[in-house]
Design a protein around this motif. Sequence first.
Motif, PDB file in Angstrom:
ATOM      1  N   THR A 299       0.805  -1.226   0.000  1.00 34.87           N
ATOM      2  CA  THR A 299       0.000   0.000   0.000  1.00 34.87           C
ATOM      3  C   THR A 299       0.836   1.273   0.000  1.00 34.87           C
ATOM      4  O   THR A 299       0.272   2.367  -0.046  1.00 34.87           O
ATOM      5  N   ILE A 300       2.156   1.166   0.057  1.00 28.55           N
ATOM      6  CA  ILE A 300       3.000   2.361   0.061  1.00 28.55           C
ATOM      7  C   ILE A 300       2.884   3.055  -1.290  1.00 28.55           C
ATOM      8  O   ILE A 300       3.138   2.464  -2.332  1.00 28.55           O
ATOM      9  N   ASP A 301       2.508   4.308  -1.273  1.00 29.91           N
ATOM     10  CA  ASP A 301       2.236   5.046  -2.504  1.00 29.91           C
ATOM     11  C   ASP A 301       2.536   6.521  -2.250  1.00 29.91           C
ATOM     12  O   ASP A 301       2.174   7.063  -1.202  1.00 29.91           O
ATOM     13  N   SER A 302       3.176   7.183  -3.211  1.00 29.88           N
ATOM     14  CA  SER A 302       3.581   8.575  -3.009  1.00 29.88           C
ATOM     15  C   SER A 302       2.384   9.517  -2.880  1.00 29.88           C
ATOM     16  O   SER A 302       2.488  10.579  -2.281  1.00 29.88           O
ATOM     17  N   ARG A 303       1.223   9.128  -3.413  1.00 24.11           N
ATOM     18  CA  ARG A 303       0.050   9.998  -3.302  1.00 24.11           C
ATOM     19  C   ARG A 303      -0.533  10.000  -1.902  1.00 24.11           C
ATOM     20  O   ARG A 303      -1.040  11.015  -1.441  1.00 24.11           O
ATOM     21  N   SER A 304      -0.476   8.848  -1.220  1.00 25.60           N
ATOM     22  CA  SER A 304      -0.996   8.785   0.149  1.00 25.60           C
ATOM     23  C   SER A 304       0.091   9.027   1.182  1.00 25.60           C
ATOM     24  O   SER A 304      -0.212   9.229   2.363  1.00 25.60           O
ATOM     25  N   ALA A 305       1.352   9.024   0.758  1.00 23.93           N
ATOM     26  CA  ALA A 305       2.472   9.128   1.692  1.00 23.93           C
ATOM     27  C   ALA A 305       2.523  10.455   2.425  1.00 23.93           C
ATOM     28  O   ALA A 305       3.147  10.570   3.476  1.00 23.93           O
ATOM     29  N   ILE A 306       1.867  11.474   1.868  1.00 22.78           N
ATOM     30  CA  ILE A 306       1.898  12.792   2.516  1.00 22.78           C
ATOM     31  C   ILE A 306       0.908  12.878   3.673  1.00 22.78           C
ATOM     32  O   ILE A 306       0.890  13.869   4.402  1.00 22.78           O
ATOM     33  N   GLY A 307       0.118  11.842   3.884  1.00 22.83           N
ATOM     34  CA  GLY A 307      -0.884  11.865   4.950  1.00 22.83           C
ATOM     35  C   GLY A 307      -0.302  11.526   6.303  1.00 22.83           C
ATOM     36  O   GLY A 307      -0.635  10.500   6.903  1.00 22.83           O
ATOM     37  N   THR A 308       0.577  12.381   6.804  1.00 20.09           N
ATOM     38  CA  THR A 308       1.263  12.139   8.070  1.00 20.09           C
ATOM     39  C   THR A 308       0.734  13.011   9.210  1.00 20.09           C
ATOM     40  O   THR A 308       1.309  13.031  10.285  1.00 20.09           O
ATOM     41  N   GLN A 309      -0.342  13.764   8.966  1.00 24.15           N
ATOM     42  CA  GLN A 309      -0.868  14.659   9.969  1.00 24.15           C
ATOM     43  C   GLN A 309      -1.177  13.896  11.275  1.00 24.15           C
ATOM     44  O   GLN A 309      -1.607  12.744  11.218  1.00 24.15           O
ATOM     45  N   PRO A 310      -0.916  14.515  12.420  1.00 20.80           N
ATOM     46  CA  PRO A 310      -0.523  15.910  12.655  1.00 20.80           C
ATOM     47  C   PRO A 310       0.986  16.153  12.627  1.00 20.80           C
ATOM     48  O   PRO A 310       1.433  17.222  13.039  1.00 20.80           O
ATOM     49  N   LEU A 311       1.764  15.197  12.155  1.00 17.29           N
ATOM     50  CA  LEU A 311       3.208  15.385  12.087  1.00 17.29           C
ATOM     51  C   LEU A 311       3.576  16.126  10.805  1.00 17.29           C
ATOM     52  O   LEU A 311       3.081  15.791   9.728  1.00 17.29           O
ATOM     53  N   PRO A 312       4.458  17.119  10.887  1.00 25.52           N
ATOM     54  CA  PRO A 312       4.861  17.842   9.680  1.00 25.52           C
ATOM     55  C   PRO A 312       5.789  17.007   8.824  1.00 25.52           C
ATOM     56  O   PRO A 312       6.550  16.168   9.325  1.00 25.52           O
ATOM     57  N   LEU A 313       5.732  17.230   7.523  1.00 19.75           N
ATOM     58  CA  LEU A 313       6.662  16.574   6.621  1.00 19.75           C
ATOM     59  C   LEU A 313       8.020  17.271   6.659  1.00 19.75           C
ATOM     60  O   LEU A 313       8.094  18.502   6.779  1.00 19.75           O
ATOM     61  N   HIS A 314       9.071  16.490   6.553  1.00 24.95           N
ATOM     62  CA  HIS A 314      10.429  17.038   6.472  1.00 24.95           C
ATOM     63  C   HIS A 314      10.554  17.814   5.162  1.00 24.95           C
ATOM     64  O   HIS A 314      10.022  17.390   4.124  1.00 24.95           O
ATOM     65  N   PRO A 315      11.230  18.975   5.148  1.00 23.62           N
ATOM     66  CA  PRO A 315      11.376  19.753   3.909  1.00 23.62           C
ATOM     67  C   PRO A 315      11.952  18.945   2.746  1.00 23.62           C
ATOM     68  O   PRO A 315      11.556  19.154   1.589  1.00 23.62           O
ATOM     69  N   GLY A 316      12.869  18.031   3.025  1.00 25.50           N
ATOM     70  CA  GLY A 316      13.425  17.211   1.952  1.00 25.50           C
ATOM     71  C   GLY A 316      12.376  16.294   1.353  1.00 25.50           C
ATOM     72  O   GLY A 316      12.354  16.049   0.135  1.00 25.50           O
ATOM     73  N   ALA A 317      11.470  15.776   2.192  1.00 27.08           N
ATOM     74  CA  ALA A 317      10.378  14.943   1.693  1.00 27.08           C
ATOM     75  C   ALA A 317       9.397  15.778   0.885  1.00 27.08           C
ATOM     76  O   ALA A 317       8.914  15.340  -0.167  1.00 27.08           O
ATOM     77  N   VAL A 318       9.103  16.984   1.369  1.00 28.89           N
ATOM     78  CA  VAL A 318       8.204  17.887   0.639  1.00 28.89           C
ATOM     79  C   VAL A 318       8.749  18.143  -0.763  1.00 28.89           C
ATOM     80  O   VAL A 318       8.007  18.134  -1.755  1.00 28.89           O
ATOM     81  N   ASP A 319      10.055  18.354  -0.864  1.00 32.09           N
ATOM     82  CA  ASP A 319      10.676  18.604  -2.161  1.00 32.09           C
ATOM     83  C   ASP A 319      10.451  17.430  -3.108  1.00 32.09           C
ATOM     84  O   ASP A 319      10.129  17.616  -4.290  1.00 32.09           O
ATOM     85  N   PHE A 320      10.580  16.221  -2.593  1.00 32.03           N
ATOM     86  CA  PHE A 320      10.348  15.035  -3.445  1.00 32.03           C
ATOM     87  C   PHE A 320       8.891  14.950  -3.869  1.00 32.03           C
ATOM     88  O   PHE A 320       8.601  14.736  -5.062  1.00 32.03           O
ATOM     89  N   TYR A 321       7.963  15.099  -2.923  1.00 33.39           N
ATOM     90  CA  TYR A 321       6.550  14.939  -3.270  1.00 33.39           C
ATOM     91  C   TYR A 321       6.083  16.017  -4.246  1.00 33.39           C
ATOM     92  O   TYR A 321       5.258  15.744  -5.128  1.00 33.39           O
ATOM     93  N   ARG A 322       6.607  17.217  -4.104  1.00 34.15           N
ATOM     94  CA  ARG A 322       6.230  18.271  -5.045  1.00 34.15           C
ATOM     95  C   ARG A 322       6.731  17.948  -6.452  1.00 34.15           C
ATOM     96  O   ARG A 322       6.006  18.132  -7.439  1.00 34.15           O
ATOM     97  N   SER A 323       7.920  17.425  -6.549  1.00 36.69           N
ATOM     98  CA  SER A 323       8.479  17.098  -7.854  1.00 36.69           C
ATOM     99  C   SER A 323       7.773  15.897  -8.473  1.00 36.69           C
ATOM    100  O   SER A 323       7.715  15.764  -9.695  1.00 36.69           O
ATOM    101  N   SER A 324       7.233  15.017  -7.635  1.00 43.28           N
ATOM    102  CA  SER A 324       6.535  13.832  -8.134  1.00 43.28           C
ATOM    103  C   SER A 324       5.032  14.045  -8.202  1.00 43.28           C
ATOM    104  O   SER A 324       4.278  13.107  -8.470  1.00 43.28           O
ATOM    105  N   LYS A 325       4.587  15.267  -7.896  1.00 42.04           N
ATOM    106  CA  LYS A 325       3.177  15.655  -7.933  1.00 42.04           C
ATOM    107  C   LYS A 325       2.343  14.853  -6.932  1.00 42.04           C
ATOM    108  O   LYS A 325       1.162  14.598  -7.132  1.00 42.04           O
ATOM    109  N   GLY A 326       3.006  14.475  -5.827  1.00 42.77           N
ATOM    110  CA  GLY A 326       2.276  13.780  -4.773  1.00 42.77           C
ATOM    111  C   GLY A 326       1.916  14.708  -3.635  1.00 42.77           C
ATOM    112  O   GLY A 326       1.432  14.275  -2.602  1.00 42.77           O
ATOM    113  N   TYR A 327       2.160  16.022  -3.826  1.00 45.66           N
ATOM    114  CA  TYR A 327       1.952  16.955  -2.699  1.00 45.66           C
ATOM    115  C   TYR A 327       1.069  18.100  -3.170  1.00 45.66           C
ATOM    116  O   TYR A 327       1.224  18.590  -4.273  1.00 45.66           O
TER     117      TYR A 327
END
Length: 327
Positions: A299-327
């Motif tokens: 079930t690991i998928d970049s589209r659902s991987a950003i659902g970590t609330q209430p924990l913030p995403l690490h800036p490096g992870a945000v950079d990846f998800y934005r580039s992969s259109k998962g954010y």
Amino acid sequence: MTGSAGRAPGTTAFPRRLLLRTALAAGTVLGAAACTGPAPPARLVLAGGVQPGVYISLGRALAEVWRDRLGTAFAPEVLTTAGSTQNMQLLTSGAATLAISQVDVAADVAGGVTGPNEPMALARLYDDVTHLVVRRDSRFSTLDDLRGARVSIGPAGSGYQPIARRLLEVAGIGVDGLGERAELGLPDAVAALRADRIDAFFWSGGVPTDGVRALAAELPIRLLDLGAQLDRMRERFPVYSVGTVPATTYGLPGPVSCLSVRNVLLATAALDDTTARSLVEAAFTEQPRLAQASPAAVTIDSRSAIGTQPLPLHPGAVDFYRSSKGY
């Protein structure tokens, strides 16, 4: 917890040399797929989980992926631990660089930590379901039936002991309403149920969990349906959701309603953005390989991987998800 003789290479039992950090020589040569930019931390340590369990198998698989794609400097030492609570202690103390944890436990701990050791999420991995395991021929059919019973609620330091305590409280039983309370890890709980030393045990893990599946192969079991408590649990603790364990998972008489909680891969604010992005990117590139190592990783998928609330995403992870259109 297994001893060193039965431990997989690259896996260390807590707390062996957790605070030891070996400096890497300048100019370390990474593999052909190594990332550019800053070198990784001098030592990567990933807080895993119990054996057998999804955390430890997935942690080892991640370590192999990072080693093969990014070079040996990115292959973390994987620790055998009691689970989420201990993992968060290791992460926030600086004894671990990375950790896998249930999001409820992580959020409880993260609220009081700031600065370099502040926990930040790299990815939502998969969802755990809470198992309440009994013998199929037992008299227990609901959580309410456990009043006065012999029950293992999981060890201190695990992520599922808090869930067990909360469920028992919501049911009006509490831990004091049990006949006997044990705090066993999964292997010991399985052995105790098999030997009829306990009536039931709690476990929270991916589906299927190898230890429970092995038990079901030799002893018919049931999972108690938690449907009657789920609305009240979610009202008090919104971080949880509702899930279902299919009957085919453990040869059950029928599907079972259960409590579901997200699992996240964590680092801290101290991890540099380039390393964080490289770790996330390699994990998603090799997702099929992770799924072979652990069915939960399907079930690991970049589209659902950003659902970590209430924990913030690490800036490096945000950079990846934005580039992969998962954010």
